[in-house]
Scaffold this active site. Structure first.
Site, PDB file in Angstrom:
ATOM      1  N   THR A  61      -3.436  -1.174   2.129  1.00 16.22           N
ATOM      2  CA  THR A  61      -3.708  -1.402   3.255  1.00 16.22           C
ATOM      3  C   THR A  61      -4.024  -2.367   3.724  1.00 16.22           C
ATOM      4  O   THR A  61      -3.986  -2.386   4.766  1.00 16.22           O
ATOM      5  CB  THR A  61      -4.906  -0.174   3.334  1.00 16.22           C
ATOM      6  OG1 THR A  61      -5.283   0.856   2.542  1.00 16.22           O
ATOM      7  CG2 THR A  61      -5.425  -0.463   4.193  1.00 16.22           C
ATOM      8  N   ASN A  67       4.521   8.790   1.072  1.00 20.04           N
ATOM      9  CA  ASN A  67       3.495   9.156   0.126  1.00 20.04           C
ATOM     10  C   ASN A  67       3.238  10.414  -0.126  1.00 20.04           C
ATOM     11  O   ASN A  67       2.668  11.115  -1.109  1.00 20.04           O
ATOM     12  CB  ASN A  67       1.914   8.675   0.430  1.00 20.04           C
ATOM     13  CG  ASN A  67       1.893   8.116   1.568  1.00 20.04           C
ATOM     14  OD1 ASN A  67       2.600   8.343   2.887  1.00 20.04           O
ATOM     15  ND2 ASN A  67       0.872   8.500   2.310  1.00 20.04           N
ATOM     16  N   SER A  74       0.991  -2.228  -3.985  1.00 18.57           N
ATOM     17  CA  SER A  74      -1.127  -2.069  -4.088  1.00 18.57           C
ATOM     18  C   SER A  74      -1.169  -1.857  -6.330  1.00 18.57           C
ATOM     19  O   SER A  74       0.443  -1.095  -6.545  1.00 18.57           O
ATOM     20  CB  SER A  74      -0.717  -0.780  -3.779  1.00 18.57           C
ATOM     21  OG  SER A  74      -2.753  -1.036  -4.484  1.00 18.57           O
ATOM     22  N   HIS A 112      -2.629   0.261  -8.074  1.00 22.34           N
ATOM     23  CA  HIS A 112      -3.511   1.415  -8.979  1.00 22.34           C
ATOM     24  C   HIS A 112      -2.126   2.334  -8.070  1.00 22.34           C
ATOM     25  O   HIS A 112      -2.531   3.746  -9.170  1.00 22.34           O
ATOM     26  CB  HIS A 112      -5.071   1.461  -8.149  1.00 22.34           C
ATOM     27  CG  HIS A 112      -4.500   2.461  -7.097  1.00 22.34           C
ATOM     28  ND1 HIS A 112      -4.852   3.428  -6.568  1.00 22.34           N
ATOM     29  CD2 HIS A 112      -4.762   1.990  -5.842  1.00 22.34           C
ATOM     30  CE1 HIS A 112      -4.509   4.266  -5.035  1.00 22.34           C
ATOM     31  NE2 HIS A 112      -4.719   3.112  -4.619  1.00 22.34           N
ATOM     32  N   CYS A 119      -5.966   9.511   1.221  1.00 25.60           N
ATOM     33  CA  CYS A 119      -6.695   9.066   2.217  1.00 25.60           C
ATOM     34  C   CYS A 119      -6.848  10.221   3.400  1.00 25.60           C
ATOM     35  O   CYS A 119      -8.063  10.054   4.430  1.00 25.60           O
ATOM     36  CB  CYS A 119      -6.143   7.678   3.402  1.00 25.60           C
ATOM     37  SG  CYS A 119      -5.344   6.253   2.444  1.00 25.60           S
TER      38      CYS A 119
HETATM   39  N1  PLP Z   1       0.431   2.802   1.603  1.00 26.06           N
HETATM   40  C1  PLP Z   1       1.248   3.812   1.158  1.00 26.06           C
HETATM   41  C2  PLP Z   1       2.362   4.488   1.094  1.00 26.06           C
HETATM   42  C3  PLP Z   1       0.518   4.704   0.009  1.00 26.06           C
HETATM   43  O1  PLP Z   1       0.372   6.099  -0.917  1.00 26.06           O
HETATM   44  C4  PLP Z   1      -0.973   4.126   0.107  1.00 26.06           C
HETATM   45  C5  PLP Z   1      -1.877   4.484  -1.003  1.00 26.06           C
HETATM   46  O2  PLP Z   1      -2.047   5.987  -0.752  1.00 26.06           O
HETATM   47  C6  PLP Z   1      -0.681   2.627   0.692  1.00 26.06           C
HETATM   48  C7  PLP Z   1      -0.195   2.153   1.135  1.00 26.06           C
HETATM   49  C8  PLP Z   1      -2.781   2.220   0.332  1.00 26.06           C
HETATM   50  O3  PLP Z   1      -2.648   1.744  -0.485  1.00 26.06           O
HETATM   51  P1  PLP Z   1      -4.130   0.989  -1.255  1.00 26.06           P
HETATM   52  O4  PLP Z   1      -5.279   2.242  -1.134  1.00 26.06           O
HETATM   53  O5  PLP Z   1      -4.063   0.193  -2.356  1.00 26.06           O
HETATM   54  O6  PLP Z   1      -4.779   0.625  -0.335  1.00 26.06           O
END
Ligand code: PLP
Length: 392
Positions: A73, A152, A200, A202, A326
């Site tokens: 993010t 996602n 990212s 995780h 999210c």
């Molecule tokens: N971008 C995508 C495509 C994601 O799936 C996610 C997390 O769900 C993120 C960005 C955000 O990553 P983070 O969880 O490390 O903030």
């Protein structure tokens, strides 16, 4: 025996045991601050350098082109706002798509409030961005194009190399959010020809709370945070040594095991899809059938609410998601599915199943059993089923 089956790997993954081993000394032995000049600091700094090298190597970047952040993010926020603000003397137009992660979407919306113009490109029914539409909207004011590598919610993969080349031919910078693609497809920043790329930890069996932004050498960006000299003075703040060390190792392992994991996950996914189709009527799969990451399957169920299915599966020890992590919680309809033109009756009836590298066919058998029972139960109760059956 209590069952616990996690089919939400697109939201997060568990920490790989090898990653945990790598991280442990950073909590109680090598706990120095990497910015300190003494031995404790140097030891920690060496570990961070090593992790930076591991990730840079995995995406074919120079280590100096990699900046650690607190998350995907943050990296997306930084890429969108930082690149736009550093290049605003060249133009004020940004192009992105209608299916980006909320961290890209909301950063773009913020910039609209600051006077930038943003074009949100539509996608086809599979969630693919059209190159022709991108070309149509690129103009002399376009300074930045940001299109995610893999979505996602439905897993669709974009033609990143072609999109990047098109954007750059028109003089725009190109950023891609590769958070869901990492670990599933090879990310070579030179071959992809990207200026910036988000990662990212995780989502690839690394720790939560650490991400990275790849930024091509020479590309100007506004600093993320002001303060100390961490991350080449572009992103101040005491370095997250455990997270970064874990991220480096997770990336190394993801690359090492990519082929085997993809084969394993694809077999499980294919088995799941086959079983769903043969056991449950009125199901619809969303996203591109082939051009997708293997771990994500989006399914819509006729006549019933996905939220009810999700909660009933939860009671059976099965974790699935309504959409992206999210947006879950707020239970909003998915703008991704809307952009793909998914039937409005299915906007509230879609679940995301996302598989771990450890998911087994045995687990899928249990999931299918419970899912079939749940869908039958809910359809029996649904006034929509009765109405549709009566009108047949
Ligand atoms: N971008 C995508 C495509 C994601 O799936 C996610 C997390 O769900 C993120 C960005 C955000 O990553 P983070 O969880 O490390 O903030």
């Amino acid at each position: 025996m209590e069952k616990k089956i996690f089919l939400d790997s697109a939201a997060t993954t568990y920490l790989n045991a090898e990653v945990l081993q790598e991280m442990l000394p950073t909590f109680d032995t090598v706990y120095g601050n990497p910015s300190s000049l003494h031995n404790f600091g140097r030891q920690a700094s060496n570990l961070v350098d090593n992790a930076r090298d591991q990730i840079a190597k995995a995406i074919n970047a120079f280590s100096s082109e990699l900046y650690f952040t607190s998350s995907g993010t943050e990296a997306n926020n930084w890429a969108i706002k930082g690149l736009a603000n550093a290049n605003k003397d060249k133009g004020n137009h940004i192009i992105t798509s209608q299916i980006e992660h909320s961290s890209v979407m909301e950063s773009c919306r913020y910039l609209e409030g600051q006077g930038f113009k943003v074009t949100y490109l539509p996608v086809d029914k599979y969630g693919v961005v059209s190159l022709a539409k991108l070309m149509h909207h690129l103009n002399k004011d376009t300074i930045l194009v940001s299109i995610m590598t893999a979505n996602n919610e439905v897993g669709t993969i974009q033609h990143i190399n072609a999109i990047a080349k098109t954007a750059k031919r028109h003089g725009a910078l190109f950023h891609t959010d590769a958070v869901q693609a990492a670990g599933s497809i090879k990310l070579n920043v030179h071959e992809l020809d990207v200026d910036a790329l988000t990662l990212s930890a995780h989502k690839i069996y690394g720790p939560k709370g650490v991400g990275a932004l790849y930024l091509k050498k020479g590309v100007a960006i506004e600093n993320m945070f002001h303060g100390g000299y961490q991350e080449s003075a572009k992103r101040a703040g005491t370095t997250n040594v455990p997270g970064i060390v874990g991220f480096g190792r997770a990336m190394q392992i993801a690359l090492r095991d990519m082929k085997a994991n993809n084969e394993k996950i694809k077999a499980v996914k294919d088995y799941f899809i086959k079983k769903v189709k043969s056991n449950i009527d009125g199901v619809h799969f969303n996203g591109h059938p082939m051009q997708k990451v293997p771990h994500i399957v989006s399914v819509s169920f006729d006549y019933i609410e996905a939220e009810a299915i999700m909660m009933m599966l939860d009671l059976e020890g099965i974790a699935v998601s309504l959409g992206s992590a999210c947006t879950a919680g707020s239970i909003k309809q998915s703008y991704v599915l809307k952009a793909m033109g998914v039937d409005k009756d299915h906007l509230n009836s879609t679940l995301r199943f996302s598989f771990l590298k450890s998911t087994t066919k045995h687990q899928i058998d249990y999931v299918i059993e419970k899912l079939t029972q749940t869908v039958e139960k809910l359809r029996d109760l649904s006034p929509l089923t009765k109405k549709t059956k009566r009108s047949k």
